[in-house]
Design a protein around this motif. Structure first.
Motif, PDB file in Angstrom:
ATOM      1  N   ILE A  87     -10.447   3.881  15.945  1.00  7.77           N
ATOM      2  CA  ILE A  87      -8.933   3.724  15.111  1.00  7.77           C
ATOM      3  C   ILE A  87      -8.796   2.607  13.984  1.00  7.77           C
ATOM      4  O   ILE A  87      -9.624   1.725  13.613  1.00  7.77           O
ATOM      5  CB  ILE A  87      -7.727   2.509  15.923  1.00  7.77           C
ATOM      6  N   GLU A  88      -8.095   2.904  12.948  1.00  5.31           N
ATOM      7  CA  GLU A  88      -8.307   2.244  11.640  1.00  5.31           C
ATOM      8  C   GLU A  88      -6.792   2.003  10.578  1.00  5.31           C
ATOM      9  O   GLU A  88      -6.339   3.101  10.790  1.00  5.31           O
ATOM     10  CB  GLU A  88      -8.877   3.201  10.677  1.00  5.31           C
ATOM     11  N   GLY A  89      -6.362   0.922  10.057  1.00  2.93           N
ATOM     12  CA  GLY A  89      -5.469   0.933   9.746  1.00  2.93           C
ATOM     13  C   GLY A  89      -6.059   0.297   8.628  1.00  2.93           C
ATOM     14  O   GLY A  89      -6.926  -0.325   7.381  1.00  2.93           O
TER      15      GLY A  89
ATOM     16  N   THR B 130      -5.296   5.650  11.274  1.00  2.00           N
ATOM     17  CA  THR B 130      -5.918   6.610  11.153  1.00  2.00           C
ATOM     18  C   THR B 130      -6.370   6.831  12.288  1.00  2.00           C
ATOM     19  O   THR B 130      -6.883   5.498  12.721  1.00  2.00           O
ATOM     20  CB  THR B 130      -6.756   7.229  10.004  1.00  2.00           C
ATOM     21  N   ALA B 131      -6.936   7.611  12.801  1.00  2.00           N
ATOM     22  CA  ALA B 131      -7.664   7.631  14.637  1.00  2.00           C
ATOM     23  C   ALA B 131      -8.442   9.019  15.221  1.00  2.00           C
ATOM     24  O   ALA B 131      -7.537  10.223  14.886  1.00  2.00           O
ATOM     25  CB  ALA B 131      -6.297   8.112  15.487  1.00  2.00           C
ATOM     26  N   VAL B 132      -9.709   8.895  15.121  1.00  2.00           N
ATOM     27  CA  VAL B 132     -10.325  10.180  15.765  1.00  2.00           C
ATOM     28  C   VAL B 132     -11.096   9.925  16.855  1.00  2.00           C
ATOM     29  O   VAL B 132     -11.745   8.603  16.618  1.00  2.00           O
ATOM     30  CB  VAL B 132     -11.650   9.898  14.387  1.00  2.00           C
TER      31      VAL B 132
ATOM     32  N   SER C 204      -0.301   0.904  18.062  1.00  2.00           N
ATOM     33  CA  SER C 204       1.023   0.404  18.337  1.00  2.00           C
ATOM     34  C   SER C 204       0.681  -1.269  17.184  1.00  2.00           C
ATOM     35  O   SER C 204       1.524  -1.785  16.532  1.00  2.00           O
ATOM     36  CB  SER C 204       1.411   0.158  19.137  1.00  2.00           C
ATOM     37  N   GLU C 205      -0.455  -2.305  17.445  1.00  2.00           N
ATOM     38  CA  GLU C 205      -0.540  -3.356  17.238  1.00  2.00           C
ATOM     39  C   GLU C 205      -0.830  -3.475  15.297  1.00  2.00           C
ATOM     40  O   GLU C 205      -0.250  -4.023  14.847  1.00  2.00           O
ATOM     41  CB  GLU C 205      -1.926  -3.842  17.936  1.00  2.00           C
ATOM     42  N   PHE C 206      -1.825  -2.123  14.851  1.00  2.00           N
ATOM     43  CA  PHE C 206      -2.172  -2.151  13.838  1.00  2.00           C
ATOM     44  C   PHE C 206      -0.833  -1.735  12.681  1.00  2.00           C
ATOM     45  O   PHE C 206      -0.159  -2.281  11.785  1.00  2.00           O
ATOM     46  CB  PHE C 206      -3.312  -0.638  13.492  1.00  2.00           C
ATOM     47  N   ILE C 207      -0.026  -0.506  13.386  1.00  2.00           N
ATOM     48  CA  ILE C 207       1.407  -0.616  12.753  1.00  2.00           C
ATOM     49  C   ILE C 207       2.339  -1.403  12.938  1.00  2.00           C
ATOM     50  O   ILE C 207       2.765  -1.629  11.628  1.00  2.00           O
ATOM     51  CB  ILE C 207       2.239   0.296  13.587  1.00  2.00           C
ATOM     52  N   GLY C 208       2.538  -2.852  13.468  1.00  2.00           N
ATOM     53  CA  GLY C 208       3.248  -3.970  13.602  1.00  2.00           C
ATOM     54  C   GLY C 208       2.384  -4.898  12.584  1.00  2.00           C
ATOM     55  O   GLY C 208       3.160  -5.641  11.621  1.00  2.00           O
ATOM     56  N   TRP C 209       1.213  -4.753  12.214  1.00  2.00           N
ATOM     57  CA  TRP C 209       0.175  -5.808  11.272  1.00  2.00           C
ATOM     58  C   TRP C 209       0.618  -4.699  10.059  1.00  2.00           C
ATOM     59  O   TRP C 209       0.651  -6.157   8.984  1.00  2.00           O
ATOM     60  CB  TRP C 209      -1.247  -5.680  11.776  1.00  2.00           C
ATOM     61  N   LEU C 210       0.723  -3.537  10.087  1.00  2.00           N
ATOM     62  CA  LEU C 210       1.123  -2.678   8.704  1.00  2.00           C
ATOM     63  C   LEU C 210       2.823  -3.210   8.268  1.00  2.00           C
ATOM     64  O   LEU C 210       2.434  -3.116   7.022  1.00  2.00           O
ATOM     65  CB  LEU C 210       0.749  -0.953   8.559  1.00  2.00           C
ATOM     66  N   ASP C 211       3.810  -3.321   9.460  1.00  2.00           N
ATOM     67  CA  ASP C 211       5.497  -3.774   8.908  1.00  2.00           C
ATOM     68  C   ASP C 211       4.987  -5.044   9.016  1.00  2.00           C
ATOM     69  O   ASP C 211       6.339  -5.018   8.225  1.00  2.00           O
ATOM     70  CB  ASP C 211       5.750  -2.836  10.028  1.00  2.00           C
TER      71      ASP C 211
ATOM     72  N   SER D 245       2.073   7.148   9.698  1.00  2.00           N
ATOM     73  CA  SER D 245       2.715   6.468   8.736  1.00  2.00           C
ATOM     74  C   SER D 245       2.849   4.590   8.894  1.00  2.00           C
ATOM     75  O   SER D 245       4.045   4.698   9.774  1.00  2.00           O
ATOM     76  CB  SER D 245       4.145   7.118   7.672  1.00  2.00           C
ATOM     77  N   ALA D 246       2.963   3.393   7.873  1.00  2.00           N
ATOM     78  CA  ALA D 246       3.641   2.501   8.526  1.00  2.00           C
ATOM     79  C   ALA D 246       4.032   1.507   6.727  1.00  2.00           C
ATOM     80  O   ALA D 246       3.429   2.868   5.622  1.00  2.00           O
ATOM     81  CB  ALA D 246       2.586   1.115   8.857  1.00  2.00           C
ATOM     82  N   THR D 247       5.242   0.672   6.901  1.00  2.00           N
ATOM     83  CA  THR D 247       5.773   0.295   5.461  1.00  2.00           C
ATOM     84  C   THR D 247       4.493   0.160   4.946  1.00  2.00           C
ATOM     85  O   THR D 247       4.159   0.358   3.227  1.00  2.00           O
ATOM     86  CB  THR D 247       7.030  -0.936   5.451  1.00  2.00           C
ATOM     87  N   GLY D 248       3.413  -0.666   5.058  1.00  2.00           N
ATOM     88  CA  GLY D 248       2.108  -0.807   3.903  1.00  2.00           C
ATOM     89  C   GLY D 248       0.749  -0.261   4.051  1.00  2.00           C
ATOM     90  O   GLY D 248       0.210  -0.777   3.834  1.00  2.00           O
TER      91      GLY D 248
END
Length: 77
Positions: free
Chosen positions: A26-28, A15-17, A62-69, A8-11
């Motif tokens: 990896i999908e954001g 998902t990872a498969v 981690s990079e995708f979470i940063g972009w979504l946050d 989960s992220a702020t925005g």
């Protein structure tokens, strides 16, 4: 190492498969409150990447979470 299939992220969320060949998809996903087609609010895939191994998958998540946050194009810090 273990790759979490849902993070989960702020925005939105990530998902990872793991694929049959050992790579990870990896999908954001971002939350779109006002889709251009006038439909109901929904999550939509916005980022995706294939990684070669678990280490690269963890870095990509981690990079995708940063972009979504901190969504791209914003001045949030």
């Amino acid at each position: 190492m273990t790759i979490t299939p849902f993070t989960s992220a702020t925005g939105g969320f990530v998902t990872a498969v793991q694929l049959a060949d050992g790579q990870f998809l990896i999908e954001g996903w971002i939350f779109n409150a006002a889709p251009f087609d006038g439909g109901e609010p929904r999550h939509e895939p916005n980022f995706h990447f294939l990684t070669r191994d678990e280490t690269e998958a963890i870095d990509t998540i981690s990079e995708f979470i940063g972009w979504l946050d901190k969504p791209l194009g914003t001045n949030a810090t």
